[in-house]
Design a protein around this motif. Structure first.
Motif, PDB file in Angstrom:
ATOM      1  N   ALA A  26      82.047  90.937 113.057  1.00 20.37           N
ATOM      2  CA  ALA A  26      81.619  92.312 113.328  1.00 20.37           C
ATOM      3  C   ALA A  26      80.234  92.616 112.749  1.00 20.37           C
ATOM      4  N   VAL A  27      79.817  91.888 111.720  1.00 23.31           N
ATOM      5  CA  VAL A  27      78.552  92.223 111.052  1.00 23.31           C
ATOM      6  C   VAL A  27      77.534  91.083 111.005  1.00 23.31           C
ATOM      7  N   CYS A  28      77.967  89.865 111.279  1.00 22.44           N
ATOM      8  CA  CYS A  28      77.075  88.706 111.116  1.00 22.44           C
ATOM      9  C   CYS A  28      76.575  88.182 112.454  1.00 22.44           C
ATOM     10  N   SER A  29      75.333  87.743 112.449  1.00 22.83           N
ATOM     11  CA  SER A  29      74.774  87.157 113.660  1.00 22.83           C
ATOM     12  C   SER A  29      75.216  85.715 113.841  1.00 22.83           C
ATOM     13  N   GLN A  30      75.653  85.081 112.767  1.00 21.91           N
ATOM     14  CA  GLN A  30      76.120  83.696 112.810  1.00 21.91           C
ATOM     15  C   GLN A  30      77.190  83.533 111.734  1.00 21.91           C
ATOM     16  N   VAL A  31      78.266  82.809 112.072  1.00 23.77           N
ATOM     17  CA  VAL A  31      79.359  82.598 111.120  1.00 23.77           C
ATOM     18  C   VAL A  31      79.682  81.112 111.064  1.00 23.77           C
ATOM     19  N   PHE A  32      79.701  80.567 109.852  1.00 29.91           N
ATOM     20  CA  PHE A  32      80.077  79.176 109.625  1.00 29.91           C
ATOM     21  C   PHE A  32      81.504  79.144 109.116  1.00 29.91           C
ATOM     22  N   GLU A  33      82.213  78.047 109.424  1.00 26.27           N
ATOM     23  CA  GLU A  33      83.579  77.889 108.942  1.00 26.27           C
ATOM     24  C   GLU A  33      83.672  76.627 108.110  1.00 26.27           C
ATOM     25  N   GLU A  34      84.412  76.744 107.012  1.00 23.01           N
ATOM     26  CA  GLU A  34      84.560  75.642 106.070  1.00 23.01           C
ATOM     27  C   GLU A  34      86.034  75.410 105.795  1.00 23.01           C
ATOM     28  N   GLU A  35      86.483  74.181 105.945  1.00 20.47           N
ATOM     29  CA  GLU A  35      87.854  73.845 105.608  1.00 20.47           C
ATOM     30  C   GLU A  35      88.056  74.004 104.108  1.00 20.47           C
ATOM     31  N   ALA A  36      89.160  74.592 103.727  1.00 19.14           N
ATOM     32  CA  ALA A  36      89.453  74.794 102.305  1.00 19.14           C
ATOM     33  C   ALA A  36      89.558  73.448 101.603  1.00 19.14           C
ATOM     34  N   SER A  37      88.969  73.388 100.431  1.00 15.89           N
ATOM     35  CA  SER A  37      89.050  72.188  99.602  1.00 15.89           C
ATOM     36  C   SER A  37      88.904  72.603  98.153  1.00 15.89           C
ATOM     37  N   ARG A  38      88.991  71.654  97.263  1.00 21.20           N
ATOM     38  CA  ARG A  38      88.841  71.931  95.838  1.00 21.20           C
ATOM     39  C   ARG A  38      87.399  71.749  95.377  1.00 21.20           C
ATOM     40  N   ARG A  39      86.506  71.401  96.279  1.00 27.19           N
ATOM     41  CA  ARG A  39      85.113  71.149  95.899  1.00 27.19           C
ATOM     42  C   ARG A  39      84.420  72.444  95.486  1.00 27.19           C
ATOM     43  N   LEU A  40      83.761  72.396  94.354  1.00 29.33           N
ATOM     44  CA  LEU A  40      83.036  73.560  93.855  1.00 29.33           C
ATOM     45  C   LEU A  40      81.531  73.399  94.006  1.00 29.33           C
ATOM     46  N   LEU A  41      81.047  72.182  93.881  1.00 29.98           N
ATOM     47  CA  LEU A  41      79.605  71.966  93.950  1.00 29.98           C
ATOM     48  C   LEU A  41      79.084  72.290  95.341  1.00 29.98           C
ATOM     49  N   ILE A  42      78.075  73.096  95.386  1.00 31.64           N
ATOM     50  CA  ILE A  42      77.484  73.489  96.668  1.00 31.64           C
ATOM     51  C   ILE A  42      77.005  72.256  97.422  1.00 31.64           C
ATOM     52  N   SER A  43      76.475  71.290  96.686  1.00 38.05           N
ATOM     53  CA  SER A  43      75.944  70.080  97.309  1.00 38.05           C
ATOM     54  C   SER A  43      77.024  69.232  97.982  1.00 38.05           C
ATOM     55  N   SER A  44      78.298  69.459  97.665  1.00 35.50           N
ATOM     56  CA  SER A  44      79.377  68.683  98.285  1.00 35.50           C
ATOM     57  C   SER A  44      80.120  69.479  99.357  1.00 35.50           C
ATOM     58  N   ARG A  45      79.513  70.573  99.809  1.00 35.94           N
ATOM     59  CA  ARG A  45      80.146  71.431 100.806  1.00 35.94           C
ATOM     60  C   ARG A  45      79.208  71.638 101.992  1.00 35.94           C
ATOM     61  N   PRO A  46      79.323  70.781 103.018  1.00 33.47           N
ATOM     62  CA  PRO A  46      78.387  70.813 104.152  1.00 33.47           C
ATOM     63  C   PRO A  46      78.294  72.155 104.878  1.00 33.47           C
ATOM     64  N   ALA A  47      79.411  72.834 105.093  1.00 32.02           N
ATOM     65  CA  ALA A  47      79.358  74.111 105.820  1.00 32.02           C
ATOM     66  C   ALA A  47      78.642  75.178 104.993  1.00 32.02           C
ATOM     67  N   LEU A  48      78.908  75.217 103.695  1.00 28.64           N
ATOM     68  CA  LEU A  48      78.215  76.168 102.817  1.00 28.64           C
ATOM     69  C   LEU A  48      76.728  75.843 102.768  1.00 28.64           C
ATOM     70  N   GLN A  49      76.390  74.570 102.681  1.00 28.40           N
ATOM     71  CA  GLN A  49      74.985  74.165 102.694  1.00 28.40           C
ATOM     72  C   GLN A  49      74.316  74.558 104.012  1.00 28.40           C
ATOM     73  N   ALA A  50      75.030  74.378 105.118  1.00 28.92           N
ATOM     74  CA  ALA A  50      74.472  74.739 106.426  1.00 28.92           C
ATOM     75  C   ALA A  50      74.222  76.236 106.517  1.00 28.92           C
ATOM     76  N   ALA A  51      75.165  77.028 106.028  1.00 31.45           N
ATOM     77  CA  ALA A  51      75.009  78.488 106.058  1.00 31.45           C
ATOM     78  C   ALA A  51      73.809  78.909 105.222  1.00 31.45           C
ATOM     79  N   VAL A  52      73.696  78.366 104.028  1.00 33.29           N
ATOM     80  CA  VAL A  52      72.557  78.685 103.158  1.00 33.29           C
ATOM     81  C   VAL A  52      71.264  78.182 103.788  1.00 33.29           C
TER      82      VAL A  52
END
Length: 117
Positions: A26-52
């Motif tokens: 409803a508010v975002c021009s683009q939305v990324f989806e990330e499978e839930a995992s236990r990874r905390l490091l941003i560098s080990s999270r491809p979808a979060l890295q892509a969004a950023v």
């Protein structure tokens, strides 16, 4: 012009995932989806890295709730603080970091705003 980019954390709880999708679409021009995992490091999270990675100078990463950044609220706050430390503007739409609290603390002020890069 500010552009909002969303991040959905896909878990086994379908209702939560659908709520995130509906809220962010409803508010975002683009939305990324990330499978839930236990990874905390941003560098080990491809979808979060892509969004950023797609954020421009005035753009903001948006999540529905702090816990949508990690497996639980405590880890979600850790990820949020890591994002803020690296200069990523983040907006949380629901919960403790929305900016709707009556009292102000340095932690709330850092997590509320959509800081500049």
């Amino acid at each position: 012009m500010v552009r909002f980019v969303g991040l959905v954390r896909v878990t086994k709880v379908a209702e939560e995932v659908e709520h995130q999708r509906a809220t962010l679409n409803a508010v975002c021009s683009q939305v990324f989806e990330e499978e839930a995992s236990r990874r905390l490091l941003i560098s080990s999270r491809p979808a979060l890295q892509a969004a950023v990675g797609v954020l421009g100078t005035d753009d903001v990463l948006v999540v529905v709730c702090i816990k949508d950044l990690a497996q639980n609220f405590v880890d979600g706050w850790r990820v949020l603080l890591d994002l803020l430390r690296q200069g990523t503007p983040v907006r949380v739409m629901e919960g403790s970091a929305t900016g709707r609290s009556l009292s102000s603390t340095p932690m709330r002020e850092r997590s509320r705003g959509c800081g500049r890069r």
